[in-house]
Motif scaffolding. Structure first.
Motif, PDB file in Angstrom:
ATOM      1  N   VAL A   8      48.018  48.440  36.896  1.00 48.99           N
ATOM      2  CA  VAL A   8      47.389  47.900  35.684  1.00 48.99           C
ATOM      3  C   VAL A   8      48.509  47.499  34.736  1.00 48.99           C
ATOM      4  CG1 VAL A   8      45.847  48.360  33.747  1.00 48.99           C
ATOM      5  CG2 VAL A   8      45.430  49.458  35.965  1.00 48.99           C
ATOM      6  N   LYS A   9      48.383  46.272  34.184  1.00 49.92           N
ATOM      7  CA  LYS A   9      49.382  45.836  33.214  1.00 49.92           C
ATOM      8  C   LYS A   9      48.778  45.985  31.827  1.00 49.92           C
ATOM      9  CE  LYS A   9      51.837  42.414  35.983  1.00 49.92           C
ATOM     10  NZ  LYS A   9      51.947  40.979  36.229  1.00 49.92           N
ATOM     11  N   VAL A  10      49.412  46.818  31.009  1.00 50.53           N
ATOM     12  CA  VAL A  10      48.913  47.035  29.660  1.00 50.53           C
ATOM     13  C   VAL A  10      49.826  46.296  28.696  1.00 50.53           C
ATOM     14  CG1 VAL A  10      48.339  48.754  27.926  1.00 50.53           C
ATOM     15  CG2 VAL A  10      48.045  49.280  30.359  1.00 50.53           C
ATOM     16  N   ASP A  12      35.965  39.046  37.096  1.00 56.66           N
ATOM     17  CA  ASP A  12      37.368  39.244  37.442  1.00 56.66           C
ATOM     18  C   ASP A  12      37.560  40.007  38.742  1.00 56.66           C
ATOM     19  OD1 ASP A  12      38.272  37.882  35.271  1.00 56.66           O
ATOM     20  OD2 ASP A  12      38.307  39.667  33.972  1.00 56.66           O
ATOM     21  N   CYS A  13      36.497  40.446  39.300  1.00 59.89           N
ATOM     22  CA  CYS A  13      36.583  41.194  40.551  1.00 59.89           C
ATOM     23  C   CYS A  13      35.940  40.349  41.633  1.00 59.89           C
ATOM     24  CB  CYS A  13      35.861  42.533  40.389  1.00 59.89           C
ATOM     25  SG  CYS A  13      35.818  43.480  41.909  1.00 59.89           S
ATOM     26  N   PHE A  20      48.898  36.715  48.260  1.00 57.26           N
ATOM     27  CA  PHE A  20      50.146  35.961  48.318  1.00 57.26           C
ATOM     28  C   PHE A  20      50.519  35.385  46.966  1.00 57.26           C
ATOM     29  CE2 PHE A  20      52.994  32.547  49.725  1.00 57.26           C
ATOM     30  CZ  PHE A  20      53.815  33.292  50.560  1.00 57.26           C
ATOM     31  N   ILE A  21      49.495  34.963  46.207  1.00 57.23           N
ATOM     32  CA  ILE A  21      49.756  34.363  44.893  1.00 57.23           C
ATOM     33  C   ILE A  21      49.571  35.443  43.838  1.00 57.23           C
ATOM     34  CG2 ILE A  21      49.044  32.592  43.242  1.00 57.23           C
ATOM     35  CD1 ILE A  21      49.838  31.239  45.743  1.00 57.23           C
ATOM     36  N   GLY A  22      50.633  35.753  43.155  1.00 56.58           N
ATOM     37  CA  GLY A  22      50.536  36.710  42.071  1.00 56.58           C
ATOM     38  C   GLY A  22      50.332  38.133  42.565  1.00 56.58           C
ATOM     39  N   GLU A  23      50.126  39.043  41.592  1.00 54.54           N
ATOM     40  CA  GLU A  23      49.943  40.431  41.958  1.00 54.54           C
ATOM     41  C   GLU A  23      48.447  40.713  42.090  1.00 54.54           C
ATOM     42  OE1 GLU A  23      52.374  44.422  40.774  1.00 54.54           O
ATOM     43  OE2 GLU A  23      52.316  42.755  39.371  1.00 54.54           O
ATOM     44  N   ASN A  24      48.118  41.645  42.932  1.00 52.61           N
ATOM     45  CA  ASN A  24      46.724  41.819  43.314  1.00 52.61           C
ATOM     46  C   ASN A  24      46.449  43.271  43.644  1.00 52.61           C
ATOM     47  OD1 ASN A  24      44.128  40.966  44.145  1.00 52.61           O
ATOM     48  ND2 ASN A  24      44.802  41.001  46.283  1.00 52.61           N
ATOM     49  N   ASN A  25      45.317  43.777  43.156  1.00 49.55           N
ATOM     50  CA  ASN A  25      44.877  45.117  43.558  1.00 49.55           C
ATOM     51  C   ASN A  25      43.739  44.976  44.549  1.00 49.55           C
ATOM     52  OD1 ASN A  25      46.543  46.839  41.923  1.00 49.55           O
ATOM     53  ND2 ASN A  25      45.408  46.005  40.169  1.00 49.55           N
ATOM     54  N   LYS A  26      43.806  45.773  45.615  1.00 54.14           N
ATOM     55  CA  LYS A  26      42.768  45.670  46.636  1.00 54.14           C
ATOM     56  C   LYS A  26      41.971  46.978  46.695  1.00 54.14           C
ATOM     57  CE  LYS A  26      45.973  44.567  49.475  1.00 54.14           C
ATOM     58  NZ  LYS A  26      46.793  44.215  50.641  1.00 54.14           N
ATOM     59  N   LEU A  27      40.669  46.788  46.788  1.00 56.54           N
ATOM     60  CA  LEU A  27      39.780  47.939  47.019  1.00 56.54           C
ATOM     61  C   LEU A  27      38.825  47.521  48.117  1.00 56.54           C
ATOM     62  CD1 LEU A  27      38.867  48.841  43.313  1.00 56.54           C
ATOM     63  CD2 LEU A  27      40.416  50.109  44.826  1.00 56.54           C
ATOM     64  N   THR A  75      36.806  43.142  50.905  1.00 59.68           N
ATOM     65  CA  THR A  75      37.944  43.633  50.125  1.00 59.68           C
ATOM     66  C   THR A  75      37.860  43.016  48.748  1.00 59.68           C
ATOM     67  OG1 THR A  75      39.329  43.882  52.079  1.00 59.68           O
ATOM     68  CG2 THR A  75      40.457  43.713  49.964  1.00 59.68           C
ATOM     69  N   LEU A  76      37.882  43.857  47.737  1.00 60.94           N
ATOM     70  CA  LEU A  76      37.819  43.364  46.368  1.00 60.94           C
ATOM     71  C   LEU A  76      39.217  43.041  45.872  1.00 60.94           C
ATOM     72  CD1 LEU A  76      35.325  45.989  44.913  1.00 60.94           C
ATOM     73  CD2 LEU A  76      34.815  43.711  45.813  1.00 60.94           C
ATOM     74  N   SER A  77      39.311  41.938  45.129  1.00 61.32           N
ATOM     75  CA  SER A  77      40.597  41.536  44.584  1.00 61.32           C
ATOM     76  C   SER A  77      40.539  41.577  43.065  1.00 61.32           C
ATOM     77  CB  SER A  77      40.907  40.119  45.077  1.00 61.32           C
ATOM     78  OG  SER A  77      41.754  39.465  44.180  1.00 61.32           O
ATOM     79  N   LEU A  78      41.523  42.261  42.480  1.00 60.25           N
ATOM     80  CA  LEU A  78      41.549  42.441  41.020  1.00 60.25           C
ATOM     81  C   LEU A  78      42.958  42.152  40.507  1.00 60.25           C
ATOM     82  CD1 LEU A  78      39.719  45.850  40.837  1.00 60.25           C
ATOM     83  CD2 LEU A  78      39.158  43.953  39.335  1.00 60.25           C
ATOM     84  N   ARG A  79      43.085  41.252  39.522  1.00 57.34           N
ATOM     85  CA  ARG A  79      44.407  41.004  38.939  1.00 57.34           C
ATOM     86  C   ARG A  79      44.764  42.151  37.988  1.00 57.34           C
ATOM     87  NH1 ARG A  79      46.508  37.572  42.429  1.00 57.34           N
ATOM     88  NH2 ARG A  79      45.457  35.565  42.511  1.00 57.34           N
TER      89      ARG A  79
END
Lengths: 368, 428
Positions: free
Chosen positions: A333-335, A358-359, A241-248, A285-289
């Protein structure tokens, strides 16, 4: 210390529950302490119960169970007009048949203040929101932003110790909204009042608040400072919900202290910070910014996976890369757009990596 | 960026500084022309309605208003007398010339059988004139000049100065007499305007009664309708829908049925009296008279007109967000204070529309007062209806009364517009 010498009120919710129909709980078990002068935001999707909490605090909805205290005094049985709480409504609720001055004078007239005193305070309130010359207009003749300012001034003109704001910026366009965020923040800092703010806009919550309470299904999912919410989400809902998030998603194979080993569903194994895992063998579930992920990382990077670049979006200050990583084709991914940055092209395969901290391994969610 | 795109788009000007379109026509003309076709089409669409209104509404009203002041009997059927009596000073009885003219008129009138109409017209104000004129008309062929002596010999009535003054007065083709009568005034025998004898005074009372009862009915409609409209606008949908049906159901029921239902309820052997007697609140011989009087009219009409108050109020209340009252209370106003200074002022457009509808409908109401009003509960419209069925003169009186009623409504509307502003009203 505030300039006005006004002191904020403290608010306490103690085991508060609310049901409208006697079958389901809209607010399940709310325990929340708000310090004097604090700016607390209730953030959540619609139907999460945040507005109900605000309405109970304002006195428009009775509390089904539990107690609300204002400066230590229970206010459950107190009608709204006796609570002395200022409020800014979603659609401002400025009285259309009164001028701006009359609108601002209303709470003072109700308190039987002298005419001169009223005029002085009204003018001061108008100056506070930088609209001193608009007193004789009617709300219908003002723009949305101006109405918003008047609504804020009206909620503050009788010097309440607590001000509630119910999605006050929802009707404004983006630019005006950002401007008003700073304005409200500035007024809050100058006056030292306690503010309880309700919004579904996470940016708004992060920029303005001292603390944010994230609501879902009538329960506070996490209550902390904006940076803590973003950096250290405690569960998958907050992370998403907060910010962008990648889920694995994957399965925990080993827990050692604060880290754990996770086997991903689509192959590969990574280490992650064990935040919210039940133990060995549990799903997670892994969360990665997106900004914490590195493309083509150095050799000593502890977590490295292969990924295929599906799409590149040029955004000026950074490049947004959509990839397929471990079966997730929405992996972002933000480069940063630095000089000498990587030469990326769609369709190529590259390595992605990140630091273990970070994960974050959180509660499992269905990734369907 | 080029200069052209930087500029504000503006129409070119002709020599006079007037804006023009590309081909040089003035912009205003061009604009008017482009809208002309749409305007023409709109006009043709409303044309049938316009014609309908003209024939069935405006023309009858105009006729009504003209006929209420027309007075053609004497001028039409006694043309020679009308001419001759013009020079008479109105004292005593006229001279031979007038009598001669009258003899000519009576002769022609007897031939054409129109003399009866004049006789009837004058007889209304001086009883006995009918037989005087008809008798003279029968013998006119046998009579010889000098006409003055001959006429007086035939009937003493010809020597009555009052008769002649009346004839002189009635030669005017426009008369205010029906309007005077409408306000309980009349001409006395000397032609000056005086109040009618008290036992004949009825219309002023009727106008006043119609006005105060309409006001009372309007007030009752506000008192009863406001809370209902509030509930309609604020209850949860399930309940408000049911309530709306309860409001509309009577509205859809025939007026006669509803009025008769009130008769059943309110009459002396009716449901209400029976219940009160059964409860021991009133004695069996002390049954209340609640119908065929003012109470009956007020109760039944309030019931019938209530929806006209509720619906405009409802439509306005529906648009007032709940947050206004909440805002008022969050600022420290009690529910009452918030209601009076915030909610109520916002309902004024609906309230005013309701008042306008109910009052104007009430003031011209006919059927309900006629059925349940008895003698004391009838309105001016009932008097109009009664007069409509009478003689020509009574019909003209009815037309005068109607015109006064129409003007009263227009004055009310004008006042109302001044006070509230009709453009602010919301009818639904």
């Amino acid at each position: 210390m505030s300039e006005s010498g006004q002191v904020g009120a403290s608010v306490a919710f103690d085991g508060v529950q609310k049901s409208y129909d006697g079958k389901t709980l809209v607010v399940r078990d709310l325990n929340l302490e708000i310090e004097p002068g604090e700016f607390v935001t209730m953030l959540g999707p619609s139907g999460s119960g945040k507005t109900t909490v605000l309405m109970m605090l304002a006195g428009f909805e009775p509390v089904t169970h539990g107690e609300i205290r204002l400066d230590g005094n229970p206010i459950n049985a107190l009608p709204p007009e006796k609570r002395g709480i200022g409020m800014v409504f979603q659609n401002y609720a400025l009285f259309p048949h009164m001028t701006v001055q009359e609108n601002l004078a209303f709470p003072l007239k109700v308190r039987h203040m002298g005419r001169e005193d009223i005029a002085k305070r009204v003018q001061r309130a108008l100056e506070m929101v930088e609209m001193p010359e608009f007193g004789s207009r009617r709300p219908g003749q003002l723009s949305g932003g101006q109405q918003q300012r008047v609504a804020v001034a009206r909620a503050l003109v009788f010097e309440p110790n607590l001000v509630l704001m119910d999605e006050p910026l929802g009707a404004l366009d983006k630019q005006l909204r950002e401007q008003m965020q700073y304005e409200i923040k500035r007024i809050h800092e100058n006056l030292g009042v306690t503010v309880v703010y309700v919004t579904h806009d996470q940016t708004e919550a992060l920029t303005m608040s001292d603390r944010v309470a994230v609501f879902k299904d009538g329960i506070i999912q996490q209550l902390s400072t904006p940076s803590d919410l973003y950096e250290h989400p405690q569960n998958s809902f907050v992370a998403q919900f907060i910010g962008e998030n990648n889920k694995l998603s994957g399965k925990v194979t080993e827990v050692s202290g604060e880290t754990c080993r996770v086997d991903l569903d689509n192959g590969g194994s990574v280490t992650a910070a064990a935040i919210n895992v039940e133990g060995k063998g549990a799903r997670t579930t892994l969360s990665l910014r997106p900004e914490r992920i590195e493309l083509d990382p150095a050799e000593d990077c502890p977590n490295v996976l292969d990924g295929k670049i599906d799409e590149l979006i040029y955004l000026g200050d950074h490049i947004r890369v959509r990839m397929s990583v471990a079966g997730n084709d929405e992996f972002i991914v933000k480069v940063p757009n630095r000089s000498g940055s990587l030469d990326l092209s769609e369709g190529t395969t590259t390595r992605v990596g990140w630091r273990t901290d970070d994960c974050r391994a959180l509660d499992p969610v269905d990734l369907a | 960026m080029t200069q052209a795109t930087m500029d504000q788009p503006a129409a070119p000007e002709n020599g006079d500084g007037e804006l023009t379109t590309a081909d040089g026509t003035p912009l205003a003309v061009s604009l008017r022309r482009s809208h002309a076709q749409a305007r023409r089409r709109a006009f043709f669409l409303v044309l049938p309605l316009l014609a309908f209104l003209l024939i069935t509404f405006l023309a009858p009203i105009a006729t009504m208003m003209t006929r209420s002041v027309q007075n053609y009997e004497v001028a039409d059927y006694l043309p020679h007398t009308t001419e001759a009596i013009d020079g008479w000073d109105g004292t005593g009885i006229p001279d031979e010339a007038v009598f001669a003219a009258m003899a000519e008129d009576v002769r022609i009138g007897a031939e054409n059988r129109t003399i009866g109409r004049v006789a009837a017209r004058i007889n209304r104000e001086i009883p006995g004139v009918r037989s005087q004129m008809m008798g003279t008309a029968r013998h006119i062929d046998e009579m010889t000049p000098p006409w003055k002596e001959a006429f007086i010999a035939e009937d003493e009535g010809w020597a009555n100065p009052e008769f002649w003054r009346l004839v002189k007065r009635e030669t005017r083709t426009l008369t205010p007499i029906y309007y005077l009568l409408s306000f309980d005034f009349e001409y006395d025998s000397h032609g000056s305007i005086v109040e009618r004898p008290e036992e004949y005074q009825v219309y002023r009372l009727m106008f006043v009664r119609t006005a105060w009862m309409s006001l009372l009915i309007t007030t009752l409609c506000i008192v009863l309708g406001y809370p209902v409209a509030y509930m309609l606008a604020n209850l949860p949908l399930r309940y408000s829908n049911l309530l709306m049906i309860l409001v509309l159901l009577p509205f859809w029921t025939s007026l006669l049925v509803r009025t008769s239902a009130w008769i059943v309820l309110l009459q002396q052997q009716g449901v209400v009296n029976d219940t009160l007697v059964w409860l021991g609140i009133i004695a069996d011989d002390g049954r209340m008279r609640m119908i065929y009087n003012q109470i009956g009219t007020i109760v039944a009409m309030t019931h019938i007109l209530l929806p006209f108050m509720i619906l405009p109020l409802y439509s306005v209340m529906k648009t007032i967000p709940k947050s206004y009252m909440r805002a008022a209370r969050s600022m420290g106003a009690s529910p009452l204070r918030g209601f009076v200074s915030v909610y109520m002022p916002l309902t004024v457009p609906g309230l005013a529309a309701g008042v306008l509808l109910v009052f104007i409908l009430a003031i011209g109401y006919y059927i309900t007062p006629a059925l349940v009003g008895g003698d004391t509960g009838i309105f001016i419209s009932n008097m109009i209806a009664r007069s409509m069925q009478g003689s020509t003169a009574e019909l003209k009186l009815a037309l005068a009364l109607s015109t006064i009623l129409l003007v009263a409504v227009l004055i009310f509307y004008w006042l109302f517009n001044k006070l509230v502003g009709v453009d602010r009203l919301k009818f639904g």
